[in-house]
Motif scaffolding. Sequence first.
Motif, short mmCIF file in Angstrom:
data_model
loop_
_atom_site.label_atom_id
_atom_site.label_comp_id
_atom_site.label_asym_id
_atom_site.label_seq_id
_atom_site.Cartn_x
_atom_site.Cartn_y
_atom_site.Cartn_z
N UNK A 52 6.85 27.73 -10.65
CA UNK A 52 6.24 26.75 -9.78
C UNK A 52 6.00 27.36 -8.40
N UNK A 53 5.08 26.76 -7.70
CA UNK A 53 4.74 27.22 -6.34
C UNK A 53 5.02 26.11 -5.35
N UNK A 54 5.64 26.47 -4.25
CA UNK A 54 5.92 25.53 -3.17
C UNK A 54 5.05 25.91 -1.98
N UNK A 55 4.13 25.01 -1.62
CA UNK A 55 3.24 25.24 -0.48
C UNK A 55 3.84 24.51 0.72
N UNK A 56 4.03 25.25 1.81
CA UNK A 56 4.56 24.66 3.04
C UNK A 56 3.56 24.90 4.17
N UNK A 57 3.22 23.84 4.87
CA UNK A 57 2.33 23.93 6.03
C UNK A 57 3.11 23.46 7.25
N UNK A 58 3.10 24.29 8.29
CA UNK A 58 3.81 24.00 9.54
C UNK A 58 2.79 23.54 10.57
N UNK A 59 2.99 22.34 11.10
CA UNK A 59 2.12 21.79 12.14
C UNK A 59 2.90 21.75 13.45
N UNK A 111 14.34 26.73 4.78
CA UNK A 111 14.52 25.70 3.76
C UNK A 111 15.39 26.30 2.66
N UNK A 112 16.22 25.47 2.04
CA UNK A 112 17.08 25.97 0.97
C UNK A 112 16.85 25.16 -0.30
N UNK A 113 16.52 25.86 -1.38
CA UNK A 113 16.33 25.21 -2.67
C UNK A 113 17.70 25.14 -3.34
N UNK A 168 15.00 20.36 -5.95
CA UNK A 168 15.81 19.67 -4.95
C UNK A 168 15.94 20.66 -3.80
N UNK A 169 15.50 20.21 -2.61
CA UNK A 169 15.43 21.10 -1.45
C UNK A 169 16.14 20.48 -0.26
N UNK A 170 16.81 21.31 0.49
CA UNK A 170 17.48 20.87 1.71
C UNK A 170 16.65 21.41 2.88
N UNK A 171 16.13 20.49 3.67
CA UNK A 171 15.26 20.87 4.78
C UNK A 171 16.05 21.15 6.06
N UNK A 172 17.24 20.56 6.16
CA UNK A 172 18.06 20.70 7.36
C UNK A 172 19.52 20.54 6.98
N UNK A 190 16.39 16.44 -0.69
CA UNK A 190 15.37 15.57 -1.28
C UNK A 190 14.82 16.24 -2.55
N UNK A 191 14.35 15.41 -3.46
CA UNK A 191 13.73 15.91 -4.68
C UNK A 191 12.22 15.79 -4.53
N UNK A 192 11.52 16.87 -4.78
CA UNK A 192 10.07 16.89 -4.72
C UNK A 192 9.55 17.16 -6.13
N UNK A 193 8.73 16.25 -6.63
CA UNK A 193 8.13 16.40 -7.95
C UNK A 193 6.81 17.15 -7.85
N UNK A 194 6.36 17.68 -8.98
CA UNK A 194 5.08 18.39 -9.03
C UNK A 194 3.98 17.43 -8.58
N UNK A 195 3.09 17.90 -7.74
CA UNK A 195 1.95 17.18 -7.18
C UNK A 195 2.33 16.12 -6.16
N UNK A 196 3.59 16.03 -5.79
CA UNK A 196 3.99 15.12 -4.72
C UNK A 196 3.92 15.85 -3.39
#
Length: 95
Positions: free
Chosen positions: A1-8, A47-49, A58-62, A68-74
């Motif tokens: 799987x690929x995780x795309x992250x965009x920083x604004x 970020x920590x998976x 399931x990823x920990x952002x902080x 949080x759990x992120x599903x495919x296409x969410x």
Amino acid sequence: MKLRIVDYGYGIDRRSGQASEREVAKEVFMVEKAGPLPPFGPARHVFEILEVKENSIIIKCSPKREAVEINVRDVYTYRPLLRDGGHYYVLELEK
């Protein structure tokens, strides 16, 4: 799987009060196993998976927030608590 992250990055001009926002970094990470991702963007956020499932992660952002759990296409938006400016992140998982 690929995780795309965009920083604004966003902020408020102190003189005019005008808000501004722009994309400052974008990266795609291959997600194969649990563990921390490399520091990302100009803020060097980590970020920590925690777990990789068949159609989600399931990823920990902080360290201060729950995972949080992120599903495919969410699409998940992580907004740290900042008042006048800073960064927020948009995470999207692809198969």
